[in-house]
Design a protein around this motif. Structure first.
Motif, mmCIF file in Angstrom:
data_model
loop_
_atom_site.group_PDB
_atom_site.id
_atom_site.type_symbol
_atom_site.label_atom_id
_atom_site.label_comp_id
_atom_site.label_asym_id
_atom_site.label_seq_id
_atom_site.Cartn_x
_atom_site.Cartn_y
_atom_site.Cartn_z
ATOM 1 N N SER A 205 -52.626 -13.234 22.106
ATOM 2 C CA SER A 205 -51.377 -12.563 21.723
ATOM 3 C C SER A 205 -51.559 -11.612 20.542
ATOM 4 C CB SER A 205 -50.299 -13.595 21.397
ATOM 5 O OG SER A 205 -50.728 -14.443 20.336
ATOM 6 N N GLY A 206 -52.651 -11.810 19.733
ATOM 7 C CA GLY A 206 -52.915 -10.872 18.657
ATOM 8 C C GLY A 206 -53.371 -9.519 19.166
ATOM 9 N N ASN A 207 -53.738 -9.475 20.441
ATOM 10 C CA ASN A 207 -54.167 -8.223 21.085
ATOM 11 C C ASN A 207 -53.043 -7.664 21.952
ATOM 12 O OD1 ASN A 207 -55.740 -6.139 22.241
ATOM 13 N ND2 ASN A 207 -56.314 -7.480 23.928
ATOM 14 N N ILE A 208 -52.649 -8.445 22.946
ATOM 15 C CA ILE A 208 -51.535 -8.075 23.833
ATOM 16 C C ILE A 208 -50.962 -9.355 24.420
ATOM 17 C CG2 ILE A 208 -53.090 -7.753 25.815
ATOM 18 C CD1 ILE A 208 -51.167 -5.597 26.841
ATOM 19 N N ASP A 209 -49.673 -9.455 24.461
ATOM 20 C CA ASP A 209 -49.043 -10.660 24.988
ATOM 21 C C ASP A 209 -49.256 -10.763 26.498
ATOM 22 O OD1 ASP A 209 -47.032 -12.903 24.121
ATOM 23 O OD2 ASP A 209 -46.321 -12.156 26.058
ATOM 24 N N THR A 210 -49.368 -11.976 26.990
ATOM 25 C CA THR A 210 -49.584 -12.204 28.424
ATOM 26 C C THR A 210 -48.462 -11.585 29.258
ATOM 27 O OG1 THR A 210 -50.816 -14.261 28.033
ATOM 28 C CG2 THR A 210 -49.822 -13.976 30.207
ATOM 29 N N MET A 211 -47.213 -11.736 28.797
ATOM 30 C CA MET A 211 -46.089 -11.149 29.527
ATOM 31 C C MET A 211 -46.190 -9.626 29.538
ATOM 32 S SD MET A 211 -41.962 -11.461 28.837
ATOM 33 C CE MET A 211 -41.888 -13.214 29.231
#
Length: 478
Positions: A238-244
């Motif tokens: 999530s520190g990169n891109i959220d799964t959603m």
């Protein structure tokens, strides 16, 4: 500057429409929870919300949003739903080849059963109004609108009704068409939900886990500490891109691919304009393509199957609500009796055909196919999927995919459309036109036999223990 202001107003209107649909969903959830009769009937909150939205939109109290905005939302979410279906992995099976064959067989069977009902219902509608329409001053040509409304929804019924009005001078054809569509939606769920519930009790819904209707199923939500399914697994840091965010980014990519495919198809001479309009088909194909490429690059694990199915559920819920709110429910009072008569007769025919042939398609998901087909021939594909989700909440069967792909064999219905428009224009007499409408039905029945989607029963509504096949398996095991 003017254009930017107008675009801003469109965005605001869209968000207001989205907010209103959300309010309806919250109200639908409360009603589903508090009204015991509705809870026992397992009516989805989205359906309750849709009916509430239909009433609210037709009271005249809402002026900031019109039905056209909801038509646009339906078109958008329809495509998103099938993109998400395309991105979802097929259910596990002994062989991927067998899954493909099952999907192909189911799609052909569902498609040609849809064609059969599409050809039969306008003839039935016209005949009924020939019999009773004269007492109410109603021309039999209005009966020809029933297939556009029942099997294609408010958008198509309004489109073809408007063509009849503008080109052939048939007054109020669009209004009659959307009235049929609204009644079709209501009967879709008033009849489809009890059918699904009955099947659960009979043990026909294999993906419910038990023939007993659990408390959370009837209640519609889980209470604290109650065992429940997961929403899926994180695939991104999530520190990169959220799964959603990643999942919706892939859907956005597929949407643009779908638009490109549609544009390319539009250049095909003769049929390009017709086929290019099926954006949801290209959306599902784009989903398959992206999923295939990700698998080849060995990064398909970045898409979580369970979470993807939840996105499908999200888009379907809002799609159902928007579909109801897109219907301007203005009815010509003096024609209500013939309209309701046609509606009820067509509904009964649809139930009979769906159950008879649905039991004989020859697949493990024939009950899901039966329920999905009924929802589709009385509403739209999304309403069929909404009914399927009652008995297959996680869409573990291939039924939703088949309901999308059935649009390919449905192209054969062009013959019926041409006949209906020829009658409406006066090029064909009503009596000869009715005969021509019924003419393709024997061909559709032959196709069902040739592709082996009309055979022995795979389940029986009258049997407490489920399908004949399942009983044989149990007997063999014992």
């Amino acid at each position: 500057m003017i254009e930017s202001v107008e675009e801003g107003e469109i965005v605001i209107t869209f968000m207001i429409a989205f907010g209103l649909a959300s309010i309806m969903l919250c109200a639908g959830m409360i009603i589903r929870t508090k009204v015991s009769f509705i809870s026992r009937m397992l009516v989805p909150a989205s359906v309750i919300a849709g009916v509430l939205g239909l009433i609210v939109m037709n009271t005249g109290l809402i002026t900031s949003v019109d039905a056209q905005m909801y038509v646009d939302i339906v078109t958008f979410l329809f495509t998103v739903t099938f993109i998400s279906i395309g991105l979802t992995r097929n259910p596990k099976s002994k062989s991927s080849n067998s899954v493909g064959k099952s999907i192909a067989k189911g799609s052909i069977g569902l498609g040609f059963l849809w064609n059969l009902i599409y050809a039969l219902t306008p003839a039935v509608g016209a005949i009924i109004i020939i019999g009773i329409g004269g007492f109410f001053g109603m021309n039999p040509v209005y009966g020809l609108l029933i297939p556009f409304a029942f099997t294609q929804g408010p958008g198509q019924s309004a489109t073809f009704g408007s063509i009849m009005e503008q080109q052939y001078g048939i007054a109020n054809a669009a209004t009659v068409g959307v009235t049929f569509a609204a009644l079709g939606f209501l009967l879709c769920f008033l009849v489809g939900v009890p059918l699904a519930r009955y099947g659960i009790k009979r043990g026909l819904a294999k993906n419910m886990g038990s023939s007993k209707i659990e408390d959370f199923v009837e209640r519609g939500y889980y209470v604290k500490d109650e065992k429940r399914n997961t929403l899926g697994n994180e695939t991104m840091f999530s520190g990169n891109i959220d799964t959603m965010t990643f999942h919706f980014a892939i859907i956005g990519l597929c949407f643009l691919l779908a638009l490109g495919m549609s544009e390319i198809v539009s250049f095909i001479p003769g049929v390009g304009s017709t086929f290019s309009g099926m954006l949801f088909i290209y959306g599902m194909l784009a989903g398959y393509l992206v999923k295939f490429i990700m698998k080849k690059w060995r990064i398909d694990n970045m898409l979580d199957n369970t979470f993807q199915s939840k996105i499908t559920g999200w888009s379907t819920d809002y799609l159902i609500v928007a579909s109801f709110m897109a219907v301007p429910f203005s009815v010509i009072g003096k024609w209500m009796i013939p309209i309701i008569t046609v509606t009820i007769v067509v509904m009964l025919l649809s139930v009979i055909i769906c159950i008879y042939f649905g039991q004989r398609m020859g697949g493990e998901n024939d009950f899901e196919r039966t329920i999905g087909l009924y929802g589709t021939v009385t509403g739209t594909v999304p309403s069929g999927i909404a009914l399927v989700r009652i008995i297959d909440p996680s869409l573990r069967t291939s039924t939703a995919v088949e309901l999308g792909l059935m649009n390919l064999p449905m192209v054969a219905s062009f013959v019926t459309v041409s006949t209906i428009m020829a009658i409406a224009s006066g090029a064909l007499s009503m009596s000869l036109g009715i005969l021509l409408l019924l003419a393709p039905i024997p061909i559709y029945l032959i196709v069902l036999k040739v592709f082996k989607v009309w055979g022995a029963k795979t389940y029986d509504f009258r049997s407490e223990s489920g399908s004949e096949v399942e009983r044989l398996k149990r007997a063999t095991a014992e």
